[in-house]
Motif scaffolding. Sequence first.
Motif, PDB file in Angstrom:
ATOM      1  N   LEU A   1     -16.166 -26.813  18.996  1.00 59.63           N
ATOM      2  CA  LEU A   1     -15.817 -25.412  18.794  1.00 59.63           C
ATOM      3  C   LEU A   1     -16.717 -24.777  17.739  1.00 59.63           C
ATOM      4  CD1 LEU A   1     -11.924 -25.754  18.689  1.00 59.63           C
ATOM      5  CD2 LEU A   1     -13.277 -24.812  20.572  1.00 59.63           C
ATOM      6  N   LEU A   2     -16.835 -23.458  17.824  1.00 68.99           N
ATOM      7  CA  LEU A   2     -17.547 -22.701  16.808  1.00 68.99           C
ATOM      8  C   LEU A   2     -16.853 -22.900  15.456  1.00 68.99           C
ATOM      9  CD1 LEU A   2     -19.991 -20.721  17.037  1.00 68.99           C
ATOM     10  CD2 LEU A   2     -18.335 -18.848  16.957  1.00 68.99           C
ATOM     11  N   ASN A   3     -17.630 -22.843  14.384  1.00 66.02           N
ATOM     12  CA  ASN A   3     -17.122 -23.009  13.015  1.00 66.02           C
ATOM     13  C   ASN A   3     -16.596 -24.412  12.734  1.00 66.02           C
ATOM     14  OD1 ASN A   3     -17.564 -20.258  12.166  1.00 66.02           O
ATOM     15  ND2 ASN A   3     -15.778 -19.697  13.404  1.00 66.02           N
ATOM     16  N   SER A   4     -17.107 -25.392  13.463  1.00 68.93           N
ATOM     17  CA  SER A   4     -16.657 -26.771  13.256  1.00 68.93           C
ATOM     18  C   SER A   4     -17.473 -27.490  12.193  1.00 68.93           C
ATOM     19  CB  SER A   4     -16.750 -27.558  14.564  1.00 68.93           C
ATOM     20  OG  SER A   4     -15.792 -27.131  15.494  1.00 68.93           O
TER      21      SER A   4
ATOM     22  N   LEU B   1     -24.618 -26.682   8.237  1.00 75.42           N
ATOM     23  CA  LEU B   1     -25.807 -25.826   8.389  1.00 75.42           C
ATOM     24  C   LEU B   1     -25.857 -25.171   9.765  1.00 75.42           C
ATOM     25  CD1 LEU B   1     -28.639 -27.746   6.507  1.00 75.42           C
ATOM     26  CD2 LEU B   1     -26.980 -26.071   5.660  1.00 75.42           C
ATOM     27  N   GLU B   2     -25.330 -25.829  10.791  1.00 77.08           N
ATOM     28  CA  GLU B   2     -25.241 -25.195  12.112  1.00 77.08           C
ATOM     29  C   GLU B   2     -24.417 -23.914  12.039  1.00 77.08           C
ATOM     30  OE1 GLU B   2     -25.469 -28.975  15.252  1.00 77.08           O
ATOM     31  OE2 GLU B   2     -23.541 -28.092  14.717  1.00 77.08           O
ATOM     32  N   ASN B   3     -23.346 -23.956  11.272  1.00 77.73           N
ATOM     33  CA  ASN B   3     -22.506 -22.763  11.122  1.00 77.73           C
ATOM     34  C   ASN B   3     -23.202 -21.672  10.332  1.00 77.73           C
ATOM     35  OD1 ASN B   3     -20.346 -24.037  12.443  1.00 77.73           O
ATOM     36  ND2 ASN B   3     -19.537 -24.885  10.536  1.00 77.73           N
ATOM     37  N   LYS B   4     -23.963 -22.093   9.325  1.00 74.44           N
ATOM     38  CA  LYS B   4     -24.624 -21.127   8.447  1.00 74.44           C
ATOM     39  C   LYS B   4     -25.840 -20.492   9.114  1.00 74.44           C
ATOM     40  CE  LYS B   4     -25.671 -19.050   4.565  1.00 74.44           C
ATOM     41  NZ  LYS B   4     -24.852 -17.960   4.034  1.00 74.44           N
ATOM     42  N   PHE B   5     -26.638 -21.296   9.823  1.00 76.02           N
ATOM     43  CA  PHE B   5     -27.896 -20.826  10.399  1.00 76.02           C
ATOM     44  C   PHE B   5     -27.822 -20.952  11.926  1.00 76.02           C
ATOM     45  CE2 PHE B   5     -28.898 -22.715   6.217  1.00 76.02           C
ATOM     46  CZ  PHE B   5     -29.359 -21.582   5.562  1.00 76.02           C
ATOM     47  N   ARG B   6     -27.128 -20.034  12.548  1.00 77.70           N
ATOM     48  CA  ARG B   6     -26.826 -20.177  13.984  1.00 77.70           C
ATOM     49  C   ARG B   6     -28.026 -19.914  14.882  1.00 77.70           C
ATOM     50  NH1 ARG B   6     -20.618 -17.782  13.966  1.00 77.70           N
ATOM     51  NH2 ARG B   6     -19.764 -19.551  12.799  1.00 77.70           N
ATOM     52  N   ASN B   7     -29.054 -19.294  14.336  1.00 78.01           N
ATOM     53  CA  ASN B   7     -30.247 -19.040  15.137  1.00 78.01           C
ATOM     54  C   ASN B   7     -31.387 -19.997  14.781  1.00 78.01           C
ATOM     55  OD1 ASN B   7     -29.090 -16.809  16.502  1.00 78.01           O
ATOM     56  ND2 ASN B   7     -29.463 -15.523  14.702  1.00 78.01           N
TER      57      ASN B   7
ATOM     58  N   LYS C   1     -14.207 -28.171  28.671  1.00 72.25           N
ATOM     59  CA  LYS C   1     -14.951 -26.922  28.857  1.00 72.25           C
ATOM     60  C   LYS C   1     -15.648 -26.458  27.576  1.00 72.25           C
ATOM     61  CE  LYS C   1     -11.784 -25.212  32.449  1.00 72.25           C
ATOM     62  NZ  LYS C   1     -10.810 -24.146  32.805  1.00 72.25           N
ATOM     63  N   VAL C   2     -15.345 -27.101  26.466  1.00 70.40           N
ATOM     64  CA  VAL C   2     -15.991 -26.732  25.205  1.00 70.40           C
ATOM     65  C   VAL C   2     -17.494 -26.960  25.334  1.00 70.40           C
ATOM     66  CG1 VAL C   2     -16.221 -27.314  22.775  1.00 70.40           C
ATOM     67  CG2 VAL C   2     -13.961 -27.233  23.814  1.00 70.40           C
ATOM     68  N   SER C   3     -18.261 -25.931  25.053  1.00 71.21           N
ATOM     69  CA  SER C   3     -19.688 -25.993  25.398  1.00 71.21           C
ATOM     70  C   SER C   3     -20.636 -25.879  24.218  1.00 71.21           C
ATOM     71  CB  SER C   3     -20.027 -24.883  26.400  1.00 71.21           C
ATOM     72  OG  SER C   3     -19.726 -23.620  25.852  1.00 71.21           O
ATOM     73  N   LYS C   4     -20.143 -25.569  23.030  1.00 67.27           N
ATOM     74  CA  LYS C   4     -21.014 -25.471  21.867  1.00 67.27           C
ATOM     75  C   LYS C   4     -21.553 -26.859  21.538  1.00 67.27           C
ATOM     76  CE  LYS C   4     -22.841 -23.689  18.084  1.00 67.27           C
ATOM     77  NZ  LYS C   4     -24.024 -22.839  18.166  1.00 67.27           N
ATOM     78  N   SER C   5     -22.863 -27.037  21.582  1.00 65.59           N
ATOM     79  CA  SER C   5     -23.448 -28.362  21.373  1.00 65.59           C
ATOM     80  C   SER C   5     -24.478 -28.317  20.253  1.00 65.59           C
ATOM     81  CB  SER C   5     -24.090 -28.876  22.660  1.00 65.59           C
ATOM     82  OG  SER C   5     -25.125 -28.008  23.076  1.00 65.59           O
TER      83      SER C   5
ATOM     84  N   ALA D   1     -23.583 -36.108   9.298  1.00 67.30           N
ATOM     85  CA  ALA D   1     -22.883 -35.454  10.404  1.00 67.30           C
ATOM     86  C   ALA D   1     -22.165 -34.208   9.902  1.00 67.30           C
ATOM     87  CB  ALA D   1     -21.889 -36.427  11.048  1.00 67.30           C
ATOM     88  N   ALA D   2     -21.517 -34.319   8.766  1.00 68.87           N
ATOM     89  CA  ALA D   2     -20.848 -33.157   8.171  1.00 68.87           C
ATOM     90  C   ALA D   2     -21.864 -32.138   7.673  1.00 68.87           C
ATOM     91  CB  ALA D   2     -19.937 -33.600   7.032  1.00 68.87           C
ATOM     92  N   GLY D   3     -22.916 -32.629   7.001  1.00 69.64           N
ATOM     93  CA  GLY D   3     -23.914 -31.715   6.449  1.00 69.64           C
ATOM     94  C   GLY D   3     -24.630 -30.903   7.510  1.00 69.64           C
ATOM     95  N   SER D   4     -25.038 -31.554   8.592  1.00 69.32           N
ATOM     96  CA  SER D   4     -25.745 -30.825   9.651  1.00 69.32           C
ATOM     97  C   SER D   4     -24.828 -29.816  10.328  1.00 69.32           C
ATOM     98  CB  SER D   4     -26.333 -31.800  10.677  1.00 69.32           C
ATOM     99  OG  SER D   4     -25.327 -32.600  11.262  1.00 69.32           O
ATOM    100  N   SER D   5     -23.537 -30.157  10.476  1.00 69.15           N
ATOM    101  CA  SER D   5     -22.615 -29.202  11.109  1.00 69.15           C
ATOM    102  C   SER D   5     -22.363 -27.999  10.206  1.00 69.15           C
ATOM    103  CB  SER D   5     -21.299 -29.890  11.480  1.00 69.15           C
ATOM    104  OG  SER D   5     -20.655 -30.451  10.352  1.00 69.15           O
TER     105      SER D   5
END
Length: 446
Positions: free
Chosen positions: A284-287, A426-432, A348-352, A420-424
Amino acid sequence: MKIKQFKDEPLAHYSYALISNGEMALVDPSRNPLQYYKYAEENNAKIVAVFETHPHADFVSGHLQIQEETGAKIYISEKVGVDYPHTAFDEGDEVKIGNTSIKPLHTPGHSPDSLTFIAEENGKTVMFSGDTLFIGNVGRPDLREKAGNMKAKRVELAKQMYHTMQTKFNDLPDDTLVYPAHGAGSLCGKNMSDAASSTLGNERQGNWAFKDQTEEEFVEEILKDQPFIPSYFGFNVDLNRNGALNVQKAKYEVPVKLYVDSVEKEGITVVDTRDEKDYKKGHLLNSINIMARSESDKFETWLGAIIQPREEFYLVAESVAQMDELLERTAKVGYEKQMIGIITLSDKVSKSSDDFNLEDFKANKDKYTIVDIRNASEIAEGQIFENAEAIPLNELRDRADELSEDKPFVVHCAGGYRSAAGSSILENKFRNKKVYDLSDAIKEFS
C-alpha cells in the motif's frame, strides 16, 4: 527459593518468578502475564507480589493487570510517584515471600528511582539488579532527562551510578547470584554479555564498572558510545508509571480487516511486517516495511524507533495466523491504542518497489546516492562506501530532505534487515525517484 527466568528475545528482556513455600513473586514482568500464571499453576503457587525495579523505558510491564487479576501487591519505590494501589518499598524495608526475605537497595544511576532487590533464604543470596547491574556492564544513564516523575541529567545519573557501584553491593558475598533485567541486544545499555546471569564475584573481577577508577573516569566511560534512544522510551516510562491497560482487552479492541487493497484513512502510515520480498512485489501507499518474520527480527524496537508515540498507523500481517503474535508484539511497547486496524492485503495491491540491478551498482557506484542508515556508533567505526550520505534509520523520516536527489538512491545498513525499512521510507518521501534496497547484498561489500 526457586527462581525461573523468562526471556523476551526481541527486547532481550529478562523477568523472573520466585517461589518459596507456595508463594510466588514476579520481578519486572512483561506485559502479558499468562506465562507467569501458567508457571504458578504448574508449581501450585499463589502469586502474591510484583516487584518493579524502576519504570521501564523499553517495554510495558503487566504489573497493574497482574494485581487486578491475582490480588498481588505491587512493590515499587515511593520515588517513582505512582498513583495506582501499591506498597511503597524502599531501602530499609523488608518483605517475606514464603521463607524468602526480600530487601530493596536504592541503586540510582540508570534512573534516579532504581531499586535492586536482594533475596535471601537458607544462606543463598540472589540479587535482581534491574537495569543497574548488567552482566559485563551497567545501565545507561541518559534515559531520564525528559520522562518520569524524577527527571535527572545524564551526567548527574552517571555520577550516581559511580557511587552505586562503589558502595551499594560491598556487603554482599561473592557467590551472590546476579539476575539482570536485560541481556545483549537491549538498548538499555551497551556491550552487555550474552550470559543470562552471573555471580557478584565474577562481576567484581570482570565488569569494568567495579574497577578502581575516579568518578571522572567512570563518567567518561559510561557516557561514551551509548546506543540511540528510540522514540518510544519516554512514552513507556510514563505508561509504566500510570499502569497499562489489560493486554488481552487492549489487543482485541483493534479492528481487523481482510483482503484490503486500500485503507479508509488516506495519508496514514502503514506498517507492513511482511518479508521484504513480498513487500517489494506489492504494498500500500505510505507503507514502511518493518519486518516481523521471527523473534530474531527486532520489530518492537524499530516500530518504536520509527513510529512516534500516539502516531496512528495501520499494521499489515502476512496472514490471519500471524495477527495475534503481531498484536502481542505491538502491545509490548504500548502502541496498540495507536493502531487504526490490523489488515491483510488483497492480491490486487499494485504499488511495487524498484528492481535493483546489483551488477550495475557494483560497476557504477558513482551513479547512485548511497544512503547509510546504520547507527551513529556503527558509522563512526568507518564507512562501507566512500561518499555515502549517513542518516541513522531512526532519524531518516525527519532528515530525508538532507539527501541529494540528483541520482537514484541505494539504501544500506549492516546486515540487510534495517535497509528494508529505510528504503521504504525514502520511497514515500521521493515518489518520483528510484529507490533501491541493497538488502543482504551488503555482506558482499563489508
